[in-house]
Design a protein around this motif. Structure first.
Motif, PDB file in Angstrom:
ATOM      1  N   ILE A 246      17.527  19.140   6.657  1.00 51.98           N
ATOM      2  CA  ILE A 246      16.874  18.670   5.176  1.00 51.98           C
ATOM      3  C   ILE A 246      16.288  19.964   4.955  1.00 51.98           C
ATOM      4  CG2 ILE A 246      16.802  15.749   6.172  1.00 51.98           C
ATOM      5  CD1 ILE A 246      13.710  16.424   7.193  1.00 51.98           C
ATOM      6  N   ARG A 247      15.971  19.458   3.805  1.00 53.85           N
ATOM      7  CA  ARG A 247      14.891  20.789   2.574  1.00 53.85           C
ATOM      8  C   ARG A 247      14.187  20.152   1.889  1.00 53.85           C
ATOM      9  NH1 ARG A 247      17.827  25.672   0.203  1.00 53.85           N
ATOM     10  NH2 ARG A 247      16.501  27.451  -0.641  1.00 53.85           N
ATOM     11  N   PRO A 248      12.997  19.796   2.138  1.00 53.42           N
ATOM     12  CA  PRO A 248      12.260  19.023   1.747  1.00 53.42           C
ATOM     13  C   PRO A 248      11.261  19.909   0.697  1.00 53.42           C
ATOM     14  CG  PRO A 248      11.596  19.300   3.557  1.00 53.42           C
ATOM     15  CD  PRO A 248      12.748  19.895   4.161  1.00 53.42           C
ATOM     16  N   ASP A 249      10.805  21.120   0.923  1.00 53.49           N
ATOM     17  CA  ASP A 249      11.000  22.616  -0.190  1.00 53.49           C
ATOM     18  C   ASP A 249      11.894  23.201  -0.717  1.00 53.49           C
ATOM     19  OD1 ASP A 249       9.991  24.393  -1.729  1.00 53.49           O
ATOM     20  OD2 ASP A 249       8.269  24.669   0.067  1.00 53.49           O
ATOM     21  N   THR A 250      12.146  24.072  -1.681  1.00 56.03           N
ATOM     22  CA  THR A 250      12.971  24.246  -1.614  1.00 56.03           C
ATOM     23  C   THR A 250      13.688  25.691  -1.781  1.00 56.03           C
ATOM     24  OG1 THR A 250      12.189  24.543  -4.463  1.00 56.03           O
ATOM     25  CG2 THR A 250      14.460  23.257  -4.187  1.00 56.03           C
ATOM     26  N   LEU A 320       5.505  17.015   4.927  1.00 51.74           N
ATOM     27  CA  LEU A 320       6.564  15.772   4.141  1.00 51.74           C
ATOM     28  C   LEU A 320       6.185  14.263   3.537  1.00 51.74           C
ATOM     29  CD1 LEU A 320       9.123  14.818   7.398  1.00 51.74           C
ATOM     30  CD2 LEU A 320      10.199  15.197   4.931  1.00 51.74           C
ATOM     31  N   THR A 321       4.631  14.326   4.713  1.00 55.24           N
ATOM     32  CA  THR A 321       3.607  12.911   3.593  1.00 55.24           C
ATOM     33  C   THR A 321       3.824  13.326   2.794  1.00 55.24           C
ATOM     34  OG1 THR A 321       1.996  13.946   5.468  1.00 55.24           O
ATOM     35  CG2 THR A 321       3.229  12.377   5.728  1.00 55.24           C
ATOM     36  N   LYS A 322       3.419  14.950   2.061  1.00 56.31           N
ATOM     37  CA  LYS A 322       3.205  15.437   1.628  1.00 56.31           C
ATOM     38  C   LYS A 322       3.486  15.203  -0.228  1.00 56.31           C
ATOM     39  CE  LYS A 322      -0.428  18.349   3.302  1.00 56.31           C
ATOM     40  NZ  LYS A 322      -0.928  20.513   3.859  1.00 56.31           N
ATOM     41  N   MET A 323       4.772  15.217   0.302  1.00 54.77           N
ATOM     42  CA  MET A 323       5.645  15.001  -1.254  1.00 54.77           C
ATOM     43  C   MET A 323       5.823  13.625  -1.993  1.00 54.77           C
ATOM     44  SD  MET A 323       9.724  16.068   1.197  1.00 54.77           S
ATOM     45  CE  MET A 323      10.469  16.150  -0.212  1.00 54.77           C
ATOM     46  N   GLY A 324       4.647  12.649  -1.156  1.00 54.55           N
ATOM     47  CA  GLY A 324       4.489  11.696  -1.947  1.00 54.55           C
ATOM     48  C   GLY A 324       3.806  10.453  -0.954  1.00 54.55           C
ATOM     49  N   PRO A 325       3.653   8.915  -1.376  1.00 46.97           N
ATOM     50  CA  PRO A 325       3.803   7.883  -0.506  1.00 46.97           C
ATOM     51  C   PRO A 325       5.022   7.722   0.724  1.00 46.97           C
ATOM     52  CG  PRO A 325       3.427   7.111  -3.176  1.00 46.97           C
ATOM     53  CD  PRO A 325       4.211   8.850  -3.164  1.00 46.97           C
ATOM     54  N   THR A 326       4.346   7.507   1.635  1.00 44.17           N
ATOM     55  CA  THR A 326       5.010   7.505   3.496  1.00 44.17           C
ATOM     56  C   THR A 326       4.848   6.493   3.739  1.00 44.17           C
ATOM     57  OG1 THR A 326       4.967  10.523   2.839  1.00 44.17           O
ATOM     58  CG2 THR A 326       6.126   8.839   4.836  1.00 44.17           C
ATOM     59  N   TYR A 344       3.212   0.876   9.569  1.00 45.98           N
ATOM     60  CA  TYR A 344       2.200   1.347   8.523  1.00 45.98           C
ATOM     61  C   TYR A 344       2.546   1.665   7.029  1.00 45.98           C
ATOM     62  CZ  TYR A 344      -0.587   1.353  12.308  1.00 45.98           C
ATOM     63  OH  TYR A 344      -1.247   0.831  14.326  1.00 45.98           O
ATOM     64  N   GLU A 345       1.778   1.015   6.341  1.00 48.22           N
ATOM     65  CA  GLU A 345       2.476   1.715   4.770  1.00 48.22           C
ATOM     66  C   GLU A 345       2.419   2.903   4.253  1.00 48.22           C
ATOM     67  OE1 GLU A 345       2.463  -2.555   2.140  1.00 48.22           O
ATOM     68  OE2 GLU A 345       3.685  -3.278   3.325  1.00 48.22           O
ATOM     69  N   GLN A 346       0.710   3.281   4.520  1.00 48.18           N
ATOM     70  CA  GLN A 346       0.587   4.227   4.267  1.00 48.18           C
ATOM     71  C   GLN A 346       0.587   5.624   5.147  1.00 48.18           C
ATOM     72  OE1 GLN A 346      -3.384   4.034   2.228  1.00 48.18           O
ATOM     73  NE2 GLN A 346      -2.249   2.482   0.834  1.00 48.18           N
ATOM     74  N   PHE A 347       1.070   6.348   5.196  1.00 49.94           N
ATOM     75  CA  PHE A 347       0.608   7.511   6.168  1.00 49.94           C
ATOM     76  C   PHE A 347       0.600   8.855   6.075  1.00 49.94           C
ATOM     77  CE2 PHE A 347       3.128  10.498   9.492  1.00 49.94           C
ATOM     78  CZ  PHE A 347       2.572  10.393  10.550  1.00 49.94           C
ATOM     79  N   THR A 348      -0.142   9.510   6.285  1.00 53.85           N
ATOM     80  CA  THR A 348      -0.501  10.839   5.848  1.00 53.85           C
ATOM     81  C   THR A 348      -0.911  11.911   6.532  1.00 53.85           C
ATOM     82  OG1 THR A 348      -2.610  10.457   5.098  1.00 53.85           O
ATOM     83  CG2 THR A 348      -0.830  10.106   3.266  1.00 53.85           C
ATOM     84  N   MET A 349       0.078  12.966   6.881  1.00 56.34           N
ATOM     85  CA  MET A 349      -1.459  13.718   7.973  1.00 56.34           C
ATOM     86  C   MET A 349      -1.638  15.489   7.753  1.00 56.34           C
ATOM     87  SD  MET A 349       1.343  14.912  10.900  1.00 56.34           S
ATOM     88  CE  MET A 349       1.167  16.434  12.279  1.00 56.34           C
ATOM     89  N   ILE A 472       9.483   8.137   9.607  1.00 52.99           N
ATOM     90  CA  ILE A 472       8.896   7.946   8.095  1.00 52.99           C
ATOM     91  C   ILE A 472       9.614   7.876   7.117  1.00 52.99           C
ATOM     92  CG2 ILE A 472       6.675   8.803   8.861  1.00 52.99           C
ATOM     93  CD1 ILE A 472       7.512  11.912   7.960  1.00 52.99           C
ATOM     94  N   ARG A 473       9.144   7.766   6.232  1.00 52.30           N
ATOM     95  CA  ARG A 473      10.433   7.593   4.604  1.00 52.30           C
ATOM     96  C   ARG A 473       8.922   7.474   3.933  1.00 52.30           C
ATOM     97  NH1 ARG A 473      13.309   2.469   4.679  1.00 52.30           N
ATOM     98  NH2 ARG A 473      11.523   0.481   4.503  1.00 52.30           N
ATOM     99  N   PRO A 474       9.867   7.813   2.341  1.00 55.56           N
ATOM    100  CA  PRO A 474       9.321   7.893   1.087  1.00 55.56           C
ATOM    101  C   PRO A 474       8.563   6.224   1.005  1.00 55.56           C
ATOM    102  CG  PRO A 474      10.758   9.027   1.052  1.00 55.56           C
ATOM    103  CD  PRO A 474      11.336   8.738   2.060  1.00 55.56           C
ATOM    104  N   PHE A 475       7.720   5.579   0.373  1.00 56.54           N
ATOM    105  CA  PHE A 475       7.128   4.663   0.448  1.00 56.54           C
ATOM    106  C   PHE A 475       7.810   4.506  -1.329  1.00 56.54           C
ATOM    107  CE2 PHE A 475       3.937   1.923  -1.208  1.00 56.54           C
ATOM    108  CZ  PHE A 475       4.218   0.449  -0.090  1.00 56.54           C
ATOM    109  N   PHE A 476       7.923   2.876  -1.187  1.00 53.48           N
ATOM    110  CA  PHE A 476       8.040   2.478  -2.162  1.00 53.48           C
ATOM    111  C   PHE A 476       7.881   0.437  -2.813  1.00 53.48           C
ATOM    112  CE2 PHE A 476      11.706   5.422  -1.953  1.00 53.48           C
ATOM    113  CZ  PHE A 476      11.432   6.507  -2.784  1.00 53.48           C
ATOM    114  N   LYS A 477       7.028   0.706  -3.625  1.00 56.64           N
ATOM    115  CA  LYS A 477       6.855  -1.220  -3.189  1.00 56.64           C
ATOM    116  C   LYS A 477       7.867  -1.361  -3.957  1.00 56.64           C
ATOM    117  CE  LYS A 477       1.766   0.615  -4.924  1.00 56.64           C
ATOM    118  NZ  LYS A 477       0.698  -0.268  -6.268  1.00 56.64           N
ATOM    119  N   SER A 478       7.632  -2.822  -3.487  1.00 55.25           N
ATOM    120  CA  SER A 478       9.066  -4.001  -3.350  1.00 55.25           C
ATOM    121  C   SER A 478       8.844  -4.190  -4.885  1.00 55.25           C
ATOM    122  CB  SER A 478       9.624  -4.322  -2.262  1.00 55.25           C
ATOM    123  OG  SER A 478       8.279  -5.223  -2.006  1.00 55.25           O
TER     124      SER A 478
END
Length: 478
Positions: A246-250, A320-326, A344-349, A472-478
């Motif tokens: 994986i490569r979160p940052d180009t 990874l958590t700074k890329m968007g809601p996680t 937990y639908e919200q997780f940041t570090m 962890i994964r990106p969080f999307f509202k259903s």
């Protein structure tokens, strides 16, 4: 000199040899008479009664009162008033003269004196010997008394030691008759169990040798599909759960991560995994910052679809958590195969500059909300000090917990076995020490604390889970 001796002899002879005739008046030597008292003599009854002989002896005739008014009878004239010659029958012709008596005494003195001197010396020797014997007897008496006291003391000591010996004998007998056989049976049971374990280990070693008979693969084949994270890979067709790049940052370098593409529609990046205790999680700050462990391994199917034990790394997780809601998913299993989860639908570090502060929200699941609520079995302050939400990350070489900051002897990470968002100290401890079998005790713990893989709201403090993983994964509202 002779006259004096003659008078002494005459008196003694007259007293000793005065003839006595039965029924006739007794002839008394005047020199042999001694008055009864110091006064004047008194007459005895009877005519012509002689004076008393040898201490007041008198005639046996009937007494007659003394004449009244008449002069006392004159004493008989002493025949011998002195000198060295006499042959008077009244004096006793056989009585030696005073001079002869002197010669006889002197002659006897010459014969007797040596014997007396010898007897005196013998008496002196006997006196000295008696003194020696007396001193020896006195010493022996003292020695005997002392020995008696010592003997009595020895008797008391012997009695005491005898009682002690009897007690020890009873203890030894009980040990030999009861304790030792019980211990031997216990040891025999333990020995049988050890033998069984040895047999299982020998079997496992044989199996490993068989597997190692062919060259081992040192790396897993990397799939062609890659992406920013596992959700991106899933959308690109990487639907198999395995290791990917994986490569979160180009602008950054790619790195390996295990993607769970089957749980709850997939797209999960595995950031932590415990399953067999093969990796030590008691690491330093830099290890947790970079990441450590085994991402995945091949089980013989040609690709690495089995995750290993590892920590992805705090820098990578924070990015990874700074890329968007996680959102965060924690899955766990006990030693009986039961499984629960916490989501937990919200997780940041946050980043390294503020020690990777944790923030979670909106819990759901079956394991219990330890991150936000702490240990349910505790109350008040004891409960709030086990909440992990809002805590900084701590390792044993960098103490950021709330338990007396700055005191090196009060560190949660040092006592509880791994790096974590410790408060004071925890209600869950996924990075703790791995205990086989689940239940463990204070005596088994290194510092006597609940340092196992703990999730208190499910199994309590003294049960170490068989497996636990964080995804962890990106969080999307259903």
């Amino acid at each position: 000199m002779c006259k004096t001796a003659e008078r002494i002899c005459a008196s003694a002879v007259a007293h000793s040899f005065t003839p006595r005739t039965r029924g006739l008046p007794e002839i008394v030597d005047p020199r042999g008479h001694r008055p009864v008292n110091r006064g004047r003599e008194t007459y005895s009854a009877g005519p012509a009664a002689p004076p008393p002989v040898s201490g007041g002896s008198r005639y046996r005739g009937r007494p007659t009162p003394a004449p009244v008014g008449k002069a006392l009878q004159e004493k008989e004239e002493v025949l011998e008033a002195g000198g060295c010659t006499h042959l008077s029958e009244k004096m006793g012709v056989l009585c030696p003269t005073g001079c002869e008596l002197k010669k006889s005494l002197l002659k006897q003195e010459r014969n007797v004196r040596p014997s007396v001197d010898l007897l005196k010396r013998s008496v002196d020797d006997l006196y000295q010997s008696s003194n020696n014997v007396y001193g020896y007897v006195t010493h022996m008496t003292t020695e005997v008394a002392q020995r008696q006291r010592v003997s009595q003391g020895n008797d008391a000591v012997v009695s005491q030691y005898t009682d002690s010996l009897e007690t020890q004998h009873a203890y030894v007998k009980e040990a030999v008759d009861i304790t030792f056989p019980q211990n031997i049976r216990i040891l025999q049971s333990v020995l049988e169990k050890v033998r069984d374990k040895i047999q299982r280990l020998e079997k496992a070693i044989s199996e490993q040798k068989a597997r190692c008979s062919t060259p081992c693969k040192v790396s897993c084949p990397i799939p062609v599909v890659s992406g920013k994270e596992c959700e991106d890979i899933y959308r690109k067709g990487g639907e198999e759960s395995q290791m990917y790049l994986i490569r979160p940052d180009t602008l950054g370098m790619p790195y390996k991560a295990f993607c769970d593409q089957s749980t709850n529609n997939g797209g999960w990046v595995l950031i932590q995994n415990r399953m067999d205790g093969s990796v030590d999680f008691g690491r330093r700050w830099d290890d947790y910052r970079r990441g450590f462990g085994n991402i995945a391994f091949d089980v013989g199917k040609g690709h690495c679809q089995t995750p290993g034990e590892y920590w992805l790394g705090n820098d990578r997780i924070s990015h990874l958590t700074k890329m968007g809601p996680t959102e965060l998913l924690v899955e766990m299993e006990d030693w009986k195969g039961l499984k629960v989860h916490a989501k937990y639908e919200q997780f940041t570090m946050q980043g390294d500059a503020i020690n990777y502060i944790l923030s979670v929200a909106r819990y759901s699941g079956t394991a219990g909300n330890t991150f936000m609520q702490g240990a349910n079995e505790l109350l008040g302050e004891n409960r709030t000090m086990t909440i992990h939400n809002g805590m900084m990350f701590s390792t044993y070489d960098r103490d950021n917990d709330k338990w007396l900051p700055g005191d090196p002897s009060k560190q949660c990470s040092r006592e509880d076995g791994g790096g974590w968002w410790y408060n004071r100290c925890h209600s869950c401890n996924p990075n703790g020490r791995y205990y086989w079998g689940g239940a463990y005790t204070k005596n088994m713990a290194k510092h006597g604390t609940d340092d196992g893989i703990v999730w208190m709201n499910w199994k309590g403090s003294w049960y170490s889970l068989k497996s636990i993983s964080m995804k962890i994964r990106p969080f999307f509202k259903s």
